[in-house]
Design a protein around this motif. Structure first.
Motif, PDB file in Angstrom:
ATOM      1  N   GLY A   3       0.822  -1.215   0.000  1.00  0.00           N
ATOM      2  CA  GLY A   3       0.000   0.000   0.000  1.00  0.00           C
ATOM      3  C   GLY A   3       0.851   1.259   0.000  1.00  0.00           C
ATOM      4  O   GLY A   3       0.554   2.223  -0.712  1.00  0.00           O
ATOM      5  N   LEU A   4       1.934   1.245   0.792  1.00  0.00           N
ATOM      6  CA  LEU A   4       2.842   2.393   0.792  1.00  0.00           C
ATOM      7  C   LEU A   4       3.548   2.535  -0.547  1.00  0.00           C
ATOM      8  O   LEU A   4       3.763   3.651  -1.020  1.00  0.00           O
ATOM      9  N   ALA A   5       3.909   1.418  -1.161  1.00  0.00           N
ATOM     10  CA  ALA A   5       4.553   1.465  -2.476  1.00  0.00           C
ATOM     11  C   ALA A   5       3.610   2.084  -3.508  1.00  0.00           C
ATOM     12  O   ALA A   5       4.038   2.897  -4.342  1.00  0.00           O
ATOM     13  N   ASP A   6       2.336   1.720  -3.458  1.00  0.00           N
ATOM     14  CA  ASP A   6       1.355   2.319  -4.371  1.00  0.00           C
ATOM     15  C   ASP A   6       1.218   3.818  -4.113  1.00  0.00           C
ATOM     16  O   ASP A   6       1.141   4.617  -5.052  1.00  0.00           O
ATOM     17  N   THR A   7       1.182   4.201  -2.844  1.00  0.00           N
ATOM     18  CA  THR A   7       1.102   5.620  -2.487  1.00  0.00           C
ATOM     19  C   THR A   7       2.325   6.363  -2.993  1.00  0.00           C
ATOM     20  O   THR A   7       2.214   7.453  -3.564  1.00  0.00           O
ATOM     21  N   ASN A   8       3.503   5.778  -2.800  1.00  0.00           N
ATOM     22  CA  ASN A   8       4.741   6.404  -3.270  1.00  0.00           C
ATOM     23  C   ASN A   8       4.744   6.565  -4.781  1.00  0.00           C
ATOM     24  O   ASN A   8       5.197   7.589  -5.308  1.00  0.00           O
ATOM     25  N   ASP A   9       4.236   5.574  -5.495  1.00  0.00           N
ATOM     26  CA  ASP A   9       4.148   5.669  -6.952  1.00  0.00           C
ATOM     27  C   ASP A   9       3.259   6.847  -7.351  1.00  0.00           C
ATOM     28  O   ASP A   9       3.629   7.641  -8.221  1.00  0.00           O
ATOM     29  N   THR A  10       2.126   6.973  -6.702  1.00  0.00           N
ATOM     30  CA  THR A  10       1.224   8.083  -7.001  1.00  0.00           C
ATOM     31  C   THR A  10       1.891   9.418  -6.685  1.00  0.00           C
ATOM     32  O   THR A  10       1.802  10.364  -7.481  1.00  0.00           O
ATOM     33  N   LEU A  11       2.571   9.500  -5.555  1.00  0.00           N
ATOM     34  CA  LEU A  11       3.235  10.750  -5.183  1.00  0.00           C
ATOM     35  C   LEU A  11       4.380  11.090  -6.140  1.00  0.00           C
ATOM     36  O   LEU A  11       4.589  12.266  -6.476  1.00  0.00           O
ATOM     37  N   ARG A  12       5.117  10.090  -6.617  1.00  0.00           N
ATOM     38  CA  ARG A  12       6.171  10.346  -7.605  1.00  0.00           C
ATOM     39  C   ARG A  12       5.577  10.889  -8.903  1.00  0.00           C
ATOM     40  O   ARG A  12       6.138  11.792  -9.530  1.00  0.00           O
ATOM     41  N   ARG A  13       4.445  10.323  -9.305  1.00  0.00           N
ATOM     42  CA  ARG A  13       3.783  10.817 -10.520  1.00  0.00           C
ATOM     43  C   ARG A  13       3.281  12.242 -10.324  1.00  0.00           C
ATOM     44  O   ARG A  13       3.377  13.075 -11.226  1.00  0.00           O
ATOM     45  N   LEU A  14       2.764  12.543  -9.152  1.00  0.00           N
ATOM     46  CA  LEU A  14       2.332  13.900  -8.839  1.00  0.00           C
ATOM     47  C   LEU A  14       3.533  14.848  -8.832  1.00  0.00           C
ATOM     48  O   LEU A  14       3.458  15.965  -9.351  1.00  0.00           O
ATOM     49  N   GLU A  15       4.650  14.382  -8.289  1.00  0.00           N
ATOM     50  CA  GLU A  15       5.878  15.177  -8.300  1.00  0.00           C
ATOM     51  C   GLU A  15       6.297  15.493  -9.737  1.00  0.00           C
ATOM     52  O   GLU A  15       6.657  16.628 -10.059  1.00  0.00           O
ATOM     53  N   GLY A  16       6.240  14.497 -10.609  1.00  0.00           N
ATOM     54  CA  GLY A  16       6.566  14.716 -12.021  1.00  0.00           C
ATOM     55  C   GLY A  16       5.599  15.682 -12.686  1.00  0.00           C
ATOM     56  O   GLY A  16       5.997  16.536 -13.492  1.00  0.00           O
ATOM     57  N   PHE A  17       4.319  15.560 -12.341  1.00  0.00           N
ATOM     58  CA  PHE A  17       3.304  16.463 -12.880  1.00  0.00           C
ATOM     59  C   PHE A  17       3.616  17.903 -12.482  1.00  0.00           C
ATOM     60  O   PHE A  17       3.601  18.816 -13.300  1.00  0.00           O
ATOM     61  N   TRP A  18       3.932  18.108 -11.190  1.00  0.00           N
ATOM     62  CA  TRP A  18       4.233  19.465 -10.715  1.00  0.00           C
ATOM     63  C   TRP A  18       5.529  19.991 -11.302  1.00  0.00           C
ATOM     64  O   TRP A  18       5.654  21.179 -11.596  1.00  0.00           O
ATOM     65  N   ALA A  19       6.519  19.125 -11.472  1.00  0.00           N
ATOM     66  CA  ALA A  19       7.781  19.554 -12.088  1.00  0.00           C
ATOM     67  C   ALA A  19       7.526  20.028 -13.517  1.00  0.00           C
ATOM     68  O   ALA A  19       8.063  21.053 -13.940  1.00  0.00           O
ATOM     69  N   ALA A  20       6.695  19.301 -14.246  1.00  0.00           N
ATOM     70  CA  ALA A  20       6.366  19.706 -15.611  1.00  0.00           C
ATOM     71  C   ALA A  20       5.550  20.999 -15.605  1.00  0.00           C
ATOM     72  O   ALA A  20       5.789  21.901 -16.419  1.00  0.00           O
ATOM     73  N   ALA A  21       4.600  21.094 -14.676  1.00  0.00           N
ATOM     74  CA  ALA A  21       3.770  22.296 -14.595  1.00  0.00           C
ATOM     75  C   ALA A  21       4.612  23.528 -14.288  1.00  0.00           C
ATOM     76  O   ALA A  21       4.349  24.612 -14.808  1.00  0.00           O
ATOM     77  N   ARG A  22       5.634  23.359 -13.448  1.00  0.00           N
ATOM     78  CA  ARG A  22       6.533  24.465 -13.123  1.00  0.00           C
ATOM     79  C   ARG A  22       7.230  24.972 -14.382  1.00  0.00           C
ATOM     80  O   ARG A  22       7.526  26.151 -14.512  1.00  0.00           O
ATOM     81  N   LEU A  23       7.468  24.058 -15.316  1.00  0.00           N
ATOM     82  CA  LEU A  23       8.123  24.421 -16.577  1.00  0.00           C
ATOM     83  C   LEU A  23       7.124  24.829 -17.662  1.00  0.00           C
ATOM     84  O   LEU A  23       7.520  25.117 -18.786  1.00  0.00           O
ATOM     85  N   GLY A  24       5.846  24.797 -17.317  1.00  0.00           N
ATOM     86  CA  GLY A  24       4.824  25.181 -18.286  1.00  0.00           C
ATOM     87  C   GLY A  24       4.468  24.094 -19.271  1.00  0.00           C
ATOM     88  O   GLY A  24       3.915  24.356 -20.333  1.00  0.00           O
ATOM     89  N   VAL A  25       4.760  22.842 -18.925  1.00  0.00           N
ATOM     90  CA  VAL A  25       4.486  21.698 -19.792  1.00  0.00           C
ATOM     91  C   VAL A  25       3.273  20.953 -19.245  1.00  0.00           C
ATOM     92  O   VAL A  25       3.108  20.831 -18.037  1.00  0.00           O
ATOM     93  N   ARG A  26       2.423  20.453 -20.116  1.00  0.00           N
ATOM     94  CA  ARG A  26       1.279  19.644 -19.676  1.00  0.00           C
ATOM     95  C   ARG A  26       1.595  18.178 -19.917  1.00  0.00           C
ATOM     96  O   ARG A  26       1.472  17.681 -21.026  1.00  0.00           O
ATOM     97  N   PRO A  27       1.991  17.472 -18.858  1.00  0.00           N
ATOM     98  CA  PRO A  27       2.339  16.045 -19.036  1.00  0.00           C
ATOM     99  C   PRO A  27       1.088  15.193 -19.189  1.00  0.00           C
ATOM    100  O   PRO A  27       0.009  15.573 -18.760  1.00  0.00           O
ATOM    101  N   SER A  28       1.284  14.056 -19.824  1.00  0.00           N
ATOM    102  CA  SER A  28       0.204  13.078 -19.881  1.00  0.00           C
ATOM    103  C   SER A  28       0.787  11.726 -19.515  1.00  0.00           C
ATOM    104  O   SER A  28       1.900  11.389 -19.908  1.00  0.00           O
ATOM    105  N   TYR A  29       0.027  10.972 -18.738  1.00  0.00           N
ATOM    106  CA  TYR A  29       0.463   9.651 -18.292  1.00  0.00           C
ATOM    107  C   TYR A  29      -0.497   8.619 -18.852  1.00  0.00           C
ATOM    108  O   TYR A  29      -1.701   8.760 -18.746  1.00  0.00           O
TER     109      TYR A  29
END
Length: 157
Positions: free
Chosen positions: A127-153
């Motif tokens: 369950g923690l591994a799944d949560t961490n995966d989601t948080l890593r994806r959110l981190e990537g989303f925010w990193a892209a948003a900071r650069l003005g990019v719209r990521p898609s997964y």
């Protein structure tokens, strides 16, 4: 979706504050009064490694903190050793002193106990591994948003 997203943001903030409170409580319990929770986590993440201030900053573990200020304070209180690089005089290398390593060991023991308590309270590794995966994806989303990019997964892979 927006309500869930906003709840996630609020949870991340609260969890970070609560974690820092837990670390500070452990420091207080151990009689460590000249170190704050952020500084303790910097020491913990540094551990036995040797890094530059830039490398510590790039890791980005230290929300809302000034890494250079914290490093200066930890050097003053003998938690960190700071040495000029022999190859690049502009860079300084950091490593934990014995006093800093003692804090690392205390936090490691705390987190080890927490890991056991999590399992005993129904929070499993998967369950923690799944949560961490989601948080890593959110981190990537925010990193892209900071650069003005719209990521898609397409998937969690």
């Amino acid at each position: 979706m927006k309500a869930s997203y906003l709840e996630t943001i609020a949870l991340i903030e609260r969890l970070h504050r609560q974690c820092m409170d837990v670390v500070k409580n452990e420091l207080d319990r151990q009689g460590v009064r000249d170190l704050n929770a952020v500084q303790a986590m910097i020491l913990f993440n540094l551990g036995e490694s040797e890094l530059t201030v830039g490398e510590l900053t790039q890791r980005g573990y230290y929300l809302g903190s000034n890494v250079s200020y914290n490093v200066k304070k930890m050097v003053e209180h003998d938690y960190l050793k700071q040495e000029r690089s022999p190859h690049d005089k502009r860079a300084t290398h950091l490593r934990c002193s014995e006093k800093g390593l003692q804090v690392c060991r205390q936090l490691d023991a705390l987190f080890e106990a927490h890991a056991g308590d999590l399992t005993a309270n129904g929070l499993e590794g998967e369950g923690l591994a799944d949560t961490n995966d989601t948080l890593r994806r959110l981190e990537g989303f925010w990193a892209a948003a900071r650069l003005g990019v719209r990521p898609s997964y397409t998937s969690a892979a």
